[in-house]
Design a protein around this motif. Sequence first.
Motif, mmCIF file in Angstrom:
data_model
loop_
_atom_site.group_PDB
_atom_site.id
_atom_site.type_symbol
_atom_site.label_atom_id
_atom_site.label_comp_id
_atom_site.label_asym_id
_atom_site.label_seq_id
_atom_site.Cartn_x
_atom_site.Cartn_y
_atom_site.Cartn_z
ATOM 1 N N THR A 93 19.438 -74.650 -33.731
ATOM 2 C CA THR A 93 19.728 -76.030 -34.120
ATOM 3 C C THR A 93 18.468 -76.896 -34.044
ATOM 4 O O THR A 93 17.476 -76.538 -33.402
ATOM 5 C CB THR A 93 20.793 -76.655 -33.209
ATOM 6 O OG1 THR A 93 20.231 -76.837 -31.891
ATOM 7 C CG2 THR A 93 22.036 -75.781 -33.122
ATOM 8 N N GLU A 94 18.538 -78.051 -34.663
ATOM 9 C CA GLU A 94 17.434 -79.010 -34.624
ATOM 10 C C GLU A 94 17.207 -79.560 -33.212
ATOM 11 O O GLU A 94 16.072 -79.811 -32.811
ATOM 12 C CB GLU A 94 17.718 -80.169 -35.586
ATOM 13 C CG GLU A 94 17.590 -79.791 -37.043
ATOM 14 C CD GLU A 94 16.135 -79.589 -37.444
ATOM 15 O OE1 GLU A 94 15.424 -80.578 -37.653
ATOM 16 O OE2 GLU A 94 15.721 -78.420 -37.537
ATOM 17 N N ALA B 66 12.985 -86.541 -27.421
ATOM 18 C CA ALA B 66 12.874 -85.692 -28.612
ATOM 19 C C ALA B 66 14.260 -85.264 -29.102
ATOM 20 O O ALA B 66 14.544 -85.282 -30.307
ATOM 21 C CB ALA B 66 12.017 -84.464 -28.309
ATOM 22 N N VAL B 67 15.136 -84.884 -28.162
ATOM 23 C CA VAL B 67 16.480 -84.456 -28.536
ATOM 24 C C VAL B 67 17.306 -85.636 -29.044
ATOM 25 O O VAL B 67 18.017 -85.525 -30.055
ATOM 26 C CB VAL B 67 17.171 -83.766 -27.343
ATOM 27 C CG1 VAL B 67 18.629 -83.453 -27.669
ATOM 28 C CG2 VAL B 67 16.435 -82.483 -26.977
ATOM 29 N N VAL B 68 17.197 -86.768 -28.374
ATOM 30 C CA VAL B 68 17.927 -87.961 -28.817
ATOM 31 C C VAL B 68 17.479 -88.375 -30.217
ATOM 32 O O VAL B 68 18.285 -88.780 -31.068
ATOM 33 C CB VAL B 68 17.759 -89.120 -27.817
ATOM 34 C CG1 VAL B 68 18.307 -90.434 -28.388
ATOM 35 C CG2 VAL B 68 18.456 -88.780 -26.503
ATOM 36 N N GLY B 69 16.171 -88.233 -30.474
ATOM 37 C CA GLY B 69 15.664 -88.554 -31.807
ATOM 38 C C GLY B 69 16.328 -87.732 -32.895
ATOM 39 O O GLY B 69 16.643 -88.242 -33.980
ATOM 40 N N VAL B 70 16.576 -86.472 -32.606
ATOM 41 C CA VAL B 70 17.275 -85.615 -33.569
ATOM 42 C C VAL B 70 18.722 -86.068 -33.727
ATOM 43 O O VAL B 70 19.251 -86.133 -34.850
ATOM 44 C CB VAL B 70 17.215 -84.142 -33.129
ATOM 45 C CG1 VAL B 70 18.153 -83.286 -33.976
ATOM 46 C CG2 VAL B 70 15.796 -83.600 -33.240
ATOM 47 N N LEU B 71 19.376 -86.378 -32.613
ATOM 48 C CA LEU B 71 20.770 -86.817 -32.674
ATOM 49 C C LEU B 71 20.940 -88.094 -33.497
ATOM 50 O O LEU B 71 21.994 -88.329 -34.089
ATOM 51 C CB LEU B 71 21.309 -87.029 -31.258
ATOM 52 C CG LEU B 71 21.513 -85.751 -30.428
ATOM 53 C CD1 LEU B 71 21.812 -86.099 -28.976
ATOM 54 C CD2 LEU B 71 22.628 -84.896 -31.006
ATOM 55 N N GLN B 72 19.879 -88.891 -33.556
ATOM 56 C CA GLN B 72 19.921 -90.129 -34.328
ATOM 57 C C GLN B 72 19.410 -89.952 -35.757
ATOM 58 O O GLN B 72 19.395 -90.905 -36.532
ATOM 59 C CB GLN B 72 19.088 -91.198 -33.618
ATOM 60 C CG GLN B 72 19.672 -91.612 -32.273
ATOM 61 C CD GLN B 72 18.751 -92.519 -31.480
ATOM 62 O OE1 GLN B 72 17.527 -92.479 -31.636
ATOM 63 N NE2 GLN B 72 19.333 -93.354 -30.622
#
Length: 386
Positions: free
Chosen positions: A246-247, A16-22
């Motif tokens: 933050t997101e 979920a966090v990586v998805g936001v970073l991308q």
Amino acid sequence: MIPYGRQDITQADIDAVVGVLQSDFLTQGPQVPLFEKAVAEYVGARHALAVNSATSALHIACLALGLGPGEWLWTTPVTFVASANCGLYCGARVDFVDIDPRTYNLCPQALERKLVAAQAAGRLPKVVVVVHLCGQPCDMAAIHALGQRYGFRIIEDASHAIGGRYKGEFIGNGRYSDITVFSFHPVKIITTAEGGMALTNDVELANKMALLRSHGITRDVAQMTHASDGPWFYQQIDLGFNYRMTEMQAALGVSQMGRLDQYVASRHELASRYDKLLADLPVTRPWQHPDSYSGLHLYVICLQLDQIDKTHRQVFESLRERGIGVNLHYIPVHTQPYYQQMGFKAGDFPEAERYYAEAISLPMFQTLSDAQQDEVVAALRISLGS
């Protein structure tokens, strides 16, 4: 070392966090509203405002309720300092109400006695911050009734309590308070790394807190003092702060919310097991009010010091030496040097001080294994000399 608390991060959380970073949005994107919606719907509140910490949530909650210089905020002495500091941030004065010796929460009877005296002296509180210590809710019906009688506003500091219930309803639904605050620090029940949330059923309070968390700036034409100059236009209409979440934090929170019920249930299983394992030891186990279903953020025992041949400190240090990361929640706020400069002193709140002299927080987190729990109890047995 077995810590007193620990976050549980799964691959789904990481994804979920990586998805936001991308994605295109690291802040002020879609995840924060999703997280707010998930928590509001879960607890049954109309409005939720995600912020960067529960301390920030307490601050904007006090400001939204109009707390200011010359006014009073009351809270419990047995809490983290933020529950009191939020009043000082607003220029208000702070006082405390002693605890119930069974629940360790703010005592409604002590509150009523203090209110009677305060009314006679002309110094009633504007805001009372009640703290659901360890996740167990305060006697909110009694405190709400006193609020109606004496005219104070109520903030529930439910930093320990998401997923818990009072009288069968989720903590945070706002039935007995103006604003509820949750914390998502890593040792709390669910985490966003750092983060907090304020929930309310009052749209005006929600709008005020939304404004305050983002510099006091609005792009809402309805809130502006004069017509917009163009599509780029914004106005600062209040003195606000940068308290935004933050997101990445919000995405982690959305993912963790899917396991909240499981986490709280696991904590209840652990508490029940502790209750049985500790039954023959000279400690007072946590008492749970029948009207409550605790979030069980903490499992606090109180040493029966008259039945053991060791001091509180000796037991605590012995546990640490044996690899058990116990802690103490909390040092009574009125005994802190900063508050003693205001005139508070030892002896002011005897039940809170008695609790502090006996309390130890044992490890409590949802992934604590039976073997680890057995190790905790074995170390405690040795440390007590039992």
